[in-house]
Design a protein around this motif. Structure first.
Motif, short mmCIF file in Angstrom:
data_model
loop_
_atom_site.label_atom_id
_atom_site.label_comp_id
_atom_site.label_asym_id
_atom_site.label_seq_id
_atom_site.Cartn_x
_atom_site.Cartn_y
_atom_site.Cartn_z
N LYS A 1 10.21 17.59 50.54
CA LYS A 1 9.43 17.27 51.73
C LYS A 1 8.08 16.65 51.42
CE LYS A 1 11.83 20.57 54.67
NZ LYS A 1 11.76 21.73 55.57
N VAL A 2 7.53 16.93 50.23
CA VAL A 2 6.26 16.28 49.88
C VAL A 2 6.48 14.93 49.21
CG1 VAL A 2 5.04 18.47 49.66
CG2 VAL A 2 6.01 17.38 47.61
N ALA A 3 7.68 14.66 48.70
CA ALA A 3 7.91 13.40 47.99
C ALA A 3 7.59 12.17 48.85
CB ALA A 3 9.35 13.34 47.47
N PRO A 4 8.07 12.09 50.11
CA PRO A 4 7.70 10.92 50.92
C PRO A 4 6.20 10.84 51.19
CG PRO A 4 9.58 12.08 51.89
CD PRO A 4 9.00 12.98 50.83
N LEU A 5 5.56 12.00 51.32
CA LEU A 5 4.11 12.00 51.55
C LEU A 5 3.37 11.50 50.32
CD1 LEU A 5 1.64 12.73 53.26
CD2 LEU A 5 1.78 15.05 52.32
N ILE A 6 3.78 11.93 49.13
CA ILE A 6 3.15 11.45 47.91
C ILE A 6 3.30 9.94 47.79
CG2 ILE A 6 3.30 11.50 45.38
CD1 ILE A 6 4.07 14.48 45.67
N ARG A 7 4.48 9.45 48.11
CA ARG A 7 4.72 8.00 48.07
C ARG A 7 3.80 7.28 49.05
NH1 ARG A 7 10.82 6.35 48.62
NH2 ARG A 7 10.78 7.24 46.53
#
Length: 383
Positions: free
Chosen positions: A16-22
């Motif tokens: 769930k944080v991966a798209p936010l980090i991107r």
């Protein structure tokens, strides 16, 4: 540029944080600092590799068999030095794990603003799911910006008297990750699953791991799945067994000898996404699966008595059935034998996101830090 630290420690958090980090990497005004607690180890590392994430710092707190108290103490002890070293302008925590609660408290002590991603989920019972319901409530008390995935989550926060100006409805970033992953080519490493997928036989996907289901409830789940596998031999049951020995010792002896049951190691994230897409019915006690499977129009029967994610229950694609063996057998049998019931549940209605949640989150964080403005909030499409 403002520095935004993203702290996570489990596989679901990483997804769930991966798209936010991107999205933070693409921002002109924000830059991410990625910190892993390592609460989960092997499964977490798989997700990091899939999304191309390399943490700037890893606390590596995982220790086999440690208690929640031990885990909490390690995170709360080790994290302040990391916060002092990087001096972030804000910290993002995601969801409801022990990492979330302890990281939020550590940030509060260091006077760093907390951004709670996936804020406002509530089951209404502080003991269920345990310890997640308490974790998310604790984190909320020290949060400066609540990124609520749905309007229902926002309403929960408003009922608890949080400042409406500090709550933003963004949609859930899990749908951003899901949509991207579903478009990628994936091959199952387990040849049995690959062969089953190629055969076209209907698949029932089973996942169970929740603490509140340990013991008798999990034995009931296993007994029900055995009865279903024997009753519907044309169906294949795929059970990616959680690493926890408590789960394996309860379930595997009950179903592992059946010819149409595939007991396998936990699937990596992309394989699991594609397993959901290939399945006909999903049996689960996972919160994340309740959000993901409706994207593929798969009926989800939840092996719990309550859920902090009621939106899909209201939409009709998710149904709470508990852990009574007779109830489980009856509900799955109805979906298999009654096409009308299956059709009603399989309508692809997903109230959790549209694939753009991470961009709304970045805009809201930028506004919090005074370097940007919020964008329109997420609304479920009437279509």
């Amino acid at each position: 540029m403002k520095n935004v630290m993203v702290i996570y420690g489990t596989r679901p958090e990483a997804v769930k944080v991966a798209p936010l980090i991107r999205a933070l990497r693409e921002s002109d005004v924000l830059t991410p600092i990625v910190v892993s607690t390592g609460q989960h180890r092997e499964m977490l590392d798989q997700v990091n590799r899939w999304f191309g994430i390399e943490p700037d710092h890893d606390l590596d707190v995982f220790k086999a068999g440690q208690s929640l108290t031990e885990l909490s103490a390690r995170i709360l002890t080790d994290l302040p030095a990391v916060l002092q070293r990087y001096a972030p302008d804000a910290v993002v925590v995601q969801g409801d794990t022990t990492t979330v609660a302890m990281a939020a408290i550590a940030c509060f002590y260091e006077q760093v603003p907390v951004v709670h991603l996936e804020a406002g989920l509530r089951s209404g019972d502080i003991t269920s799911p345990f310890p997640e319901e308490a974790n998310r409530r604790l984190a909320g008390q020290v949060t400066a910006l609540h990124l609520a995935p749905t309007s229902a989550a926002r309403d929960n926060l408003l009922r608890e008297n949080f400042d409406p100006a500090a709550v933003v409805v963004t949609g859930n970033t899990v749908i951003d990750a899901l949509q991207w992953t579903a478009d990628q080519p994936v091959r199952f490493q387990d040849e049995r699953i690959a062969a089953s997928a190629a055969s076209g036989r209907p698949m029932i996907l089973l996942t169970t791991h929740r603490r509140e289901n340990w013991g008798e409830p999990m034995l009931h789940i296993g007994a029900a799945v055995r009865r279903l596998a024997e009753r519907f031999p044309d169906h294949v049951v795929v059970f990616p067994a959680h690493k926890n020995p408590t789960v394996r010792e309860a379930i595997i002896p009950l179903i592992g000898d059946l010819p149409n049951v595939i007991v396998c190691e936990p699937l990596d994230y992309p394989e699991f996404v594609h397993a959901q897409r290939l399945s006909r019915i999903v049996l689960t006690d996972s919160g994340g699966v309740q959000e993901e499977a409706p994207s593929f129009g798969r009926p989800v029967l939840v092996l719990r008595d309550n859920t902090e994610r009621p939106e899909a229950v209201t939409a009709g694609t998710v149904k709470l059935i508990g852990t009574d063996a007779d109830r489980i057998v009856a509900e799955v049998s109805q979906l298999i034998e009654d096409p009308a019931t299956y059709e009603r549940m399989s309508q692809a209605v997903n109230p959790y996101g549209d694939g753009h949640a991470s961009h709304r989150c970045v805009a809201a964080i930028a506004a919090l830090l005074g370097v940007g403005e919020r964008v329109a909030e997420f609304e479920v499409s009437a279509g």
